[in-house]
Design a protein around this motif. Structure first.
Motif, PDB file in Angstrom:
ATOM      1  N   MET A 194       0.824  -1.209   0.000  1.00 19.86           N
ATOM      2  CA  MET A 194       0.000   0.000   0.000  1.00 19.86           C
ATOM      3  C   MET A 194       0.858   1.258   0.000  1.00 19.86           C
ATOM      4  SD  MET A 194      -3.369  -0.779   2.350  1.00 19.86           S
ATOM      5  CE  MET A 194      -2.461  -1.137   3.847  1.00 19.86           C
ATOM      6  N   LEU A 195       1.904   1.273   0.825  1.00 22.14           N
ATOM      7  CA  LEU A 195       2.775   2.452   0.867  1.00 22.14           C
ATOM      8  C   LEU A 195       3.556   2.598  -0.439  1.00 22.14           C
ATOM      9  CD1 LEU A 195       4.141   2.238   4.526  1.00 22.14           C
ATOM     10  CD2 LEU A 195       2.371   3.758   3.625  1.00 22.14           C
ATOM     11  N   GLY A 196       3.967   1.450  -1.023  1.00 19.80           N
ATOM     12  CA  GLY A 196       4.666   1.514  -2.303  1.00 19.80           C
ATOM     13  C   GLY A 196       3.777   2.076  -3.407  1.00 19.80           C
ATOM     14  N   ILE A 197       2.518   1.628  -3.453  1.00 14.86           N
ATOM     15  CA  ILE A 197       1.590   2.149  -4.460  1.00 14.86           C
ATOM     16  C   ILE A 197       1.310   3.626  -4.220  1.00 14.86           C
ATOM     17  CG2 ILE A 197      -0.790   1.990  -5.287  1.00 14.86           C
ATOM     18  CD1 ILE A 197      -0.636  -1.019  -4.787  1.00 14.86           C
ATOM     19  N   GLY A 198       1.127   4.000  -2.944  1.00 11.75           N
ATOM     20  CA  GLY A 198       0.853   5.396  -2.630  1.00 11.75           C
ATOM     21  C   GLY A 198       1.989   6.316  -3.024  1.00 11.75           C
ATOM     22  N   SER A 199       3.216   5.913  -2.722  1.00 11.58           N
ATOM     23  CA  SER A 199       4.360   6.754  -3.078  1.00 11.58           C
ATOM     24  C   SER A 199       4.576   6.791  -4.587  1.00 11.58           C
ATOM     25  CB  SER A 199       5.617   6.239  -2.372  1.00 11.58           C
ATOM     26  OG  SER A 199       5.865   4.879  -2.689  1.00 11.58           O
ATOM     27  N   THR A 200       4.309   5.682  -5.289  1.00 10.10           N
ATOM     28  CA  THR A 200       4.451   5.668  -6.754  1.00 10.10           C
ATOM     29  C   THR A 200       3.444   6.601  -7.412  1.00 10.10           C
ATOM     30  OG1 THR A 200       5.235   3.376  -6.658  1.00 10.10           O
ATOM     31  CG2 THR A 200       4.443   4.186  -8.779  1.00 10.10           C
ATOM     32  N   LEU A 201       2.180   6.551  -6.939  1.00  5.28           N
ATOM     33  CA  LEU A 201       1.170   7.462  -7.478  1.00  5.28           C
ATOM     34  C   LEU A 201       1.532   8.916  -7.194  1.00  5.28           C
ATOM     35  CD1 LEU A 201      -2.210   5.655  -6.633  1.00  5.28           C
ATOM     36  CD2 LEU A 201      -1.189   6.021  -8.887  1.00  5.28           C
ATOM     37  N   ALA A 202       2.060   9.173  -6.002  1.00  4.99           N
ATOM     38  CA  ALA A 202       2.428  10.545  -5.653  1.00  4.99           C
ATOM     39  C   ALA A 202       3.544  11.056  -6.561  1.00  4.99           C
ATOM     40  CB  ALA A 202       2.858  10.605  -4.189  1.00  4.99           C
ATOM     41  N   LEU A 203       4.537  10.199  -6.829  1.00  2.00           N
ATOM     42  CA  LEU A 203       5.627  10.623  -7.711  1.00  2.00           C
ATOM     43  C   LEU A 203       5.128  10.842  -9.138  1.00  2.00           C
ATOM     44  CD1 LEU A 203       8.539   8.334  -6.436  1.00  2.00           C
ATOM     45  CD2 LEU A 203       8.147  10.757  -5.963  1.00  2.00           C
ATOM     46  N   SER A 204       4.152  10.021  -9.559  1.00  2.00           N
ATOM     47  CA  SER A 204       3.606  10.222 -10.908  1.00  2.00           C
ATOM     48  C   SER A 204       2.829  11.532 -11.025  1.00  2.00           C
ATOM     49  CB  SER A 204       2.701   9.041 -11.283  1.00  2.00           C
ATOM     50  OG  SER A 204       1.554   9.007 -10.458  1.00  2.00           O
ATOM     51  N   PHE A 205       2.279  12.005  -9.892  1.00  2.00           N
ATOM     52  CA  PHE A 205       1.588  13.300  -9.869  1.00  2.00           C
ATOM     53  C   PHE A 205       2.528  14.440  -9.466  1.00  2.00           C
ATOM     54  CE2 PHE A 205      -2.208  10.560  -9.234  1.00  2.00           C
ATOM     55  CZ  PHE A 205      -2.944  11.007 -10.322  1.00  2.00           C
ATOM     56  N   ASN A 206       3.836  14.134  -9.442  1.00  4.74           N
ATOM     57  CA  ASN A 206       4.851  15.145  -9.145  1.00  4.74           C
ATOM     58  C   ASN A 206       4.693  15.715  -7.721  1.00  4.74           C
ATOM     59  OD1 ASN A 206       7.162  16.606  -9.712  1.00  4.74           O
ATOM     60  ND2 ASN A 206       6.036  18.344 -10.571  1.00  4.74           N
ATOM     61  N   ILE A 207       4.475  14.792  -6.754  1.00  2.00           N
ATOM     62  CA  ILE A 207       4.421  15.172  -5.340  1.00  2.00           C
ATOM     63  C   ILE A 207       5.683  14.610  -4.691  1.00  2.00           C
ATOM     64  CG2 ILE A 207       3.097  15.073  -3.199  1.00  2.00           C
ATOM     65  CD1 ILE A 207       0.628  14.436  -4.858  1.00  2.00           C
ATOM     66  N   PRO A 208       6.717  15.414  -4.478  1.00  2.00           N
ATOM     67  CA  PRO A 208       7.988  14.864  -4.002  1.00  2.00           C
ATOM     68  C   PRO A 208       7.932  14.346  -2.567  1.00  2.00           C
ATOM     69  CG  PRO A 208       8.070  17.263  -4.067  1.00  2.00           C
ATOM     70  CD  PRO A 208       6.780  16.870  -4.699  1.00  2.00           C
ATOM     71  N   LYS A 209       7.080  14.934  -1.739  1.00  2.00           N
ATOM     72  CA  LYS A 209       6.971  14.514  -0.337  1.00  2.00           C
ATOM     73  C   LYS A 209       5.520  14.146  -0.032  1.00  2.00           C
ATOM     74  CE  LYS A 209      10.771  17.473   1.235  1.00  2.00           C
ATOM     75  NZ  LYS A 209      11.160  18.580   2.153  1.00  2.00           N
ATOM     76  N   PRO A 210       5.128  12.924  -0.385  1.00  2.00           N
ATOM     77  CA  PRO A 210       3.716  12.543  -0.252  1.00  2.00           C
ATOM     78  C   PRO A 210       3.370  12.059   1.153  1.00  2.00           C
ATOM     79  CG  PRO A 210       4.915  10.754  -1.263  1.00  2.00           C
ATOM     80  CD  PRO A 210       5.929  11.840  -1.015  1.00  2.00           C
ATOM     81  N   TYR A 211       3.783  12.802   2.168  1.00  2.00           N
ATOM     82  CA  TYR A 211       3.610  12.315   3.534  1.00  2.00           C
ATOM     83  C   TYR A 211       2.135  12.248   3.938  1.00  2.00           C
ATOM     84  CZ  TYR A 211       3.193  17.308   4.649  1.00  2.00           C
ATOM     85  OH  TYR A 211       2.799  18.617   4.695  1.00  2.00           O
ATOM     86  N   TRP A 212       1.287  13.146   3.403  1.00  2.00           N
ATOM     87  CA  TRP A 212      -0.112  13.141   3.829  1.00  2.00           C
ATOM     88  C   TRP A 212      -0.858  11.921   3.286  1.00  2.00           C
ATOM     89  CZ3 TRP A 212      -1.876  16.517   7.404  1.00  2.00           C
ATOM     90  CH2 TRP A 212      -3.235  16.496   7.677  1.00  2.00           C
ATOM     91  N   ILE A 213      -0.562  11.539   2.044  1.00  2.00           N
ATOM     92  CA  ILE A 213      -1.171  10.322   1.484  1.00  2.00           C
ATOM     93  C   ILE A 213      -0.764   9.102   2.301  1.00  2.00           C
ATOM     94  CG2 ILE A 213      -1.287   8.817  -0.551  1.00  2.00           C
ATOM     95  CD1 ILE A 213      -0.716  11.238  -2.278  1.00  2.00           C
ATOM     96  N   LEU A 214       0.527   9.008   2.586  1.00  2.00           N
ATOM     97  CA  LEU A 214       1.042   7.839   3.300  1.00  2.00           C
ATOM     98  C   LEU A 214       0.539   7.809   4.740  1.00  2.00           C
ATOM     99  CD1 LEU A 214       4.699   7.950   1.930  1.00  2.00           C
ATOM    100  CD2 LEU A 214       2.744   6.693   1.018  1.00  2.00           C
ATOM    101  N   MET A 215       0.456   8.985   5.386  1.00  2.00           N
ATOM    102  CA  MET A 215      -0.056   9.037   6.754  1.00  2.00           C
ATOM    103  C   MET A 215      -1.524   8.619   6.780  1.00  2.00           C
ATOM    104  SD  MET A 215       2.176  10.507   9.098  1.00  2.00           S
ATOM    105  CE  MET A 215       1.688  11.934  10.020  1.00  2.00           C
ATOM    106  N   THR A 216      -2.304   9.023   5.783  1.00  2.00           N
ATOM    107  CA  THR A 216      -3.711   8.631   5.729  1.00  2.00           C
ATOM    108  C   THR A 216      -3.845   7.124   5.604  1.00  2.00           C
ATOM    109  OG1 THR A 216      -4.300  10.732   4.693  1.00  2.00           O
ATOM    110  CG2 THR A 216      -5.868   8.924   4.465  1.00  2.00           C
TER     111      THR A 216
END
Length: 692
Positions: free
Chosen positions: A373-395
C-alpha cells in the motif's frame, strides 16, 4: 463533583493527551521558538499508536525500544533518500524489516505502524533540518512522553484497570436487565437471543481486557492492586451466575401464569443491576461501597419456589440470585481463583524471527500489506509530481485497521471529518487572529476532540484537521495553500487503504468461521473433561470456563464481522448464526456445571465417564463435520451410546443432556451449512487443517 470530572475516563484521557501535546508548544512559545515546540508535540502521535502509554511492568523497556525504532526509521529514510534510493523501494522494504515486531506479541505489533508513521513524517522534514535532527527529535519526544505518562499514572494509580472494571460492572448490569426483561419473551429465540448474545459478548470482551491488563501489570504480585483483583474475581462470579440459563420457556410461562413470579424475578433483577451500576461508579471514582441487602426480594422468590416445587424456574432463580446477593453484600468472591498472571504470549526475538519468515505468518501478511500500500501510494504521488507525499502515506497508515469492517468505518469517518475540518479551516483562515488567541483556540479544540475521539472518531477528526491546518499556518504560513491538496491526498490515501484491505491478503472473517467453530468445540471438550473427570480443582475449572467463554466470543465476533463483509453467501452465514446460537447455549450450560462442580454436586464416576464419552463423541462428530469436505457418512464416526440411566435426573445430568441435544442440532446445521458455503479461496481446500 470533582471526582466525576477528574476520574471520568474520557475527561482523564483527554486531559492527559492534551497536556502531553500542548505543554511542549507552550514552552516553545514562552521561549520564542514556537516552531520547534509544534514539531516536538507531533512525536506523541507515534507514541500513542505504538501503545507506549499503556501501563506495563516493562514500561521503560518499551519506551527505549519504541524510541530506538522511531529514531532508526527516521534516520534510514533520510539516509536512503540521500543515496538516491527510490521512495517506493524504501517503503516496500521498511515494513517488511519492522514487521517481525508483530510476532513478538500483540502489543509489540503496534510498533510497526508507529515506526512507519515516524518515517513518513520525517519526509516532510527532509531539507529543512540536518539528518541528525529528526532522530534526536523522536528520542527527545519519546523521553518526554514516557516521563509525562509515568508521572500521570503515578498520580492516578490503577486508573486504567478501574476504568475497565467499571465498564465490566455496567455491562453486567445491562446484561442482567436485558435477560430478565425478556423473561416471558424467550419463546422466539431468533428475536430474544441476539441482544443477550451481544451483551454477553461485550462482557467477555471486557473480561479479556481485564486479564490482559493484569498480565501487563503483574497485578497478582502487586499489593496496591489487591482491591481491584478482588473486584475482578467478584465480577467473574457475577458473570458466571448471570450468564447461566434454564432454557425452559414453557416452564417459565407456566410459572408466570400460576403466580406473580415475573414481578418478583424482575424486582430481584432490578435491585442487582442497580447495585452493579453503583459499584461501577464506586470503582471508577475511588469510593467505598455502601451496605447492601436484598433479603425481602429473595424471601418472596423463595416463597414462590416452595409453593411450586414441581416447577424448576423458581428454585433456579432463587439459587443464582441468592449467590449473586451474597457476593454483592460481602464484596468478596465465592472462592479464590488463579488469575493466570504473566501468561501473555511473548516470543524472544530469534524465535519470533523464525516464525515471521514462514509464509503462513499473519505478521508477515500485515507487513507485506503495508509495504504494498505504501509503495503504491508513493508511486502514485511521484507520478503526480508530489515529491513529499507524507499526507497520502499518513492517511493510509491511520485508516488501515485489522479487519474490513473497521477499516471501512475508519475511512468514512476520516474522509468526512477531514472534509468538514478543511471547510471550517478555510472559512476561519480569512480572519487575522493574533497568535495568542489562535493557540488558545487550538488548545480548546484539541481538548474537545480528545473527549470524543474514542467514541466518535469522525467528529474528532474535524477538530484535529483544523488544528493541523493552523499548525502548518504557524510553521510556514501556507495553511491556505494546504487545503485542497490535502483533501485530495486524504481521499487518495483512503482509496488505497480500502483497496488494500479488500485485495491484499485479506483475512475475511467468514472464511475463519470454520476454524473458530472448531476451536470453540475443542475448548468445550477440555471443559467437559475437567467437569466430568476425576479432578475438579476450582482454580482449573474457573480458568477452563473462561477459556470456553473466550473461544465462543471469538466465534461470535467473527460471525458479526462476517455478516458485514462483501461478496459472501448470506444463506451460509444465516446457518452459522443458528450454529453460534446453540454454541452460546453450551457455554451457559458449562457455566452452570462449573458452579455445580465447585459445590460438589457431581455424578457418580461410572455415570460421569459414560456421559463424558457421549459428549466427546458428539463433539468429535461436530468437529469432523466441520473439518472434512464430504458426506457425513464418509467420516466413519461412531454414534453416541444411549444412556440407560433410570430414576430421577439430577441437575448435572439435565445440563449434560441439553449439551448433547445442542450438539446434535449443531451437527445437522453443519451438514446443511456446508452445501451453502462459498466456492472460492480457502473454501476450496478439502480439509480444515493438516494432520499432525
Amino acid at each position: 463533583m470533582w471526582r466525576r470530572i477528574i476520574y471520568h475516563p474520557e475527561v482523564n484521557y483527554a486531559l492527559r493527551q492534551t497536556l502531553v501535546l500542548c505543554l511542549p508548544v507552550a514552552i516553545g512559545w514562552l521561549f520564542g521558538n514556537l516552531q520547534q515546540g509544534l514539531l516536538f508535540s507531533l512525536v506523541p502521535a507515534c507514541c500513542n499508536i505504538a501503545g507506549l502509554d499503556t501501563p506495563h511492568k516493562r514500561f521503560f523497556k518499551r519506551l527505549i525500544v519504541g524510541g530506538t525504532l522511531f529514531a532508526t526509521s527516521s534516520f534510514l529514510i533520510q539516509w536512503l533518500t540521500q543515496h538516491a534510493i527510490p521512495l517506493p523501494a524504501i517503503l516496500l522494504a521498511m515494513p517488511l524489516l519492522l514487521g517481525v515486531t508483530g510476532e513478538i506479541s500483540p502489543l509489540h505489533a503496534r510498533l510497526l505502524p508507529a515506526s512507519l508513521i515516524a518515517a513518513i513524517f520525517t519526509l516532510s522534514l527532509i531539507g529543512r533540518m540536518p539528518i541528525w535532527a529528526p532522530p534526536l527529535l523522536y528520542i527527545g519526544g519519546t523521553i518526554w512522553y514516557g516521563f509525562f505518562n509515568w508521572f500521570w499514572f503515578s498520580l492516578w494509580k490503577e486508573q486504567p484497570m478501574r476504568e475497565t472494571l467499571s465498564l465490566l460492572y455496567r455491562e453486567l448490569a445491562d446484561y442482567c436487565d436485558a435477560k430478565y426483561t425478556l423473561l416471558t419473551r424467550l419463546t422466539d429465540p431468533e428475536k430474544a437471543l441476539p441482544p443477550l448474545l451481544a451483551r454477553q459478548q461485550k462482557a467477555v470482551d471486557l473480561i479479556n481486557m481485564c486479564y490482559q491488563q493484569m498480565h501487563m501489570l503483574a497485578a497478582n504480585r502487586n499489593n496496591s492492586h489487591k482491591r481491584l483483583t478482588r473486584a475482578f474475581q467478584v465480577a467473574l462470579d457475577l458473570q458466571e451466575h448471570i450468564s447461566v440459563s434454564l432454557h425452559q420457556p414453557e416452564e417459565v410461562q407456566k410459572l408466570v401464569e400460576q403466580s406473580h413470579a415475573e414481578a418478583v424475578i424482575r424486582w430481584n433483577a432490578n435491585l442487582i443491576s442497580a447495585r452493579l451500576r453503583e459499584l461501577a461508579d464506586d470503582i471508577l471514582y475511588h469510593r467505598l461501597p455502601d451496605r447492601f441487602t436484598m433479603e425481602k426480594p429473595l424471601q418472596a422468590l423463595e416463597k414462590i419456589s416452595r409453593q411450586h416445587p414441581d416447577n424448576p424456574v423458581g428454585n433456579f432463580c432463587y439459587y443464582h440470585f441468592s449467590r449473586i446477593a451474597r457476593v454483592l453484600r460481602t464484596q468478596r468472591p465465592l472462592y479464590p481463583r488463579d488469575l493466570m498472571a504473566d501468561r501473555q504470549r511473548r516470543l524472544p526475538l530469534l524465535p519470533a524471527l523464525r516464525s515471521y519468515l514462514s509464509i503462513k505468518s499473519a505478521a508477515l501478511r500485515t507487513a507485506a500489506r503495508f509495504a504494498v500500500m505504501l509503495g503504491i501510494g508513493s508511486t502514485l504521488a511521484l507520478s503526480f509530481n508530489i515529491p513529499k507525499p507524507y499526507w497520502i502515506l499518513m492517511t493510509i497508515m491511520f485508516v488501515s485497521q485489522n479487519g474490513y469492517s473497521a477499516t471501512r468505518v475508519r475511512i468514512q469517518h476520516r474522509a468526512l471529518g477531514t472534509f468538514a475540518g478543511l471547510v471550517i479551516a478555510a472559512a476561519t483562515l480569512r480572519f487575522e487572529v493574533p497568535e495568542t488567541i489562535t493557540l488558545s483556540i487550538m488548545l480548546a479544540i484539541t481538548l474537545i476532540s480528545y473527549l470524543f475521539t474514542r467514541k466518535f472518531y469522525g467528529w474528532s477528526m474535524v477538530g484535529f484537521t483544523v488544528t493541523a491546518v493552523y499548525s502548518l499556518q504557524l510553521l510556514s504560513l501556507n495553511g491556505a495553500q494546504f487545503l485542497l491538496p490535502r483533501l485530495m491526498d486524504t481521499l487518495m490515501g483512503c482509496l488505497i487503504a480500502f483497496a488494500g484491505m479488500i485485495w491484499l491478503w485479506p483475512q475475511w472473517q467468514s472464511g475463519l468461521l470454520r476454524q473458530n467453530a472448531h476451536d470453540a468445540l475443542g475448548a468445550y471438550q477440555d471443559a467437559l473433561r475437567q467437569l466430568l473427570g476425576d479432578e475438579q480443582a476450582p482454580e482449573k475449572l474457573a480458568w477452563q470456563r473462561v477459556r470456553a467463554n473466550q473461544a465462543h466470543n471469538a466465534l461470535f465476533n467473527s460471525l458479526n464481522q462476517a455478516m458485514q463483509e462483501p461478496g459472501f453467501n448470506d444463506r451460509y452465514l444465516a446457518d452459522m448464526k443458528l450454529w453460534v446460537t446453540h454454541s452460546q447455549f453450551i457455554v451457559e450450560h458449562i457455566n452452570a456445571m462449573t458452579i455445580l462442580a465447585r459445590e460438589h454436586t457431581m455424578l457418580t464416576p461410572t455415570l460421569a465417564e459414560r456421559y463424558l464419552q457421549s459428549c466427546e463423541i458428539a463433539l468429535q462428530r461436530c468437529q469432523q463435520r466441520l473439518e472434512y469436505d464430504g458426506p457425513g457418512s464418509d467420516t466413519n464416526i461412531l454414534e453416541a451410546p444411549e444412556n440407560p440411566q433410570e430414576g430421577p435426573i439430577t441437575i448435572m445430568e439435565r445440563h449434560v443432556k441439553r449439551i448433547l441435544s445442542h450438539l446434535s442440532v449443531m451437527h445437522t446445521i453443519s451438514s446443511l451449512a456446508w452445501s451453502q458455503r462459498p466456492h472460492h479461496g480457502q473454501w476450496l481446500v478439502r480439509r480444515l487443517r493438516k494432520p499432525e
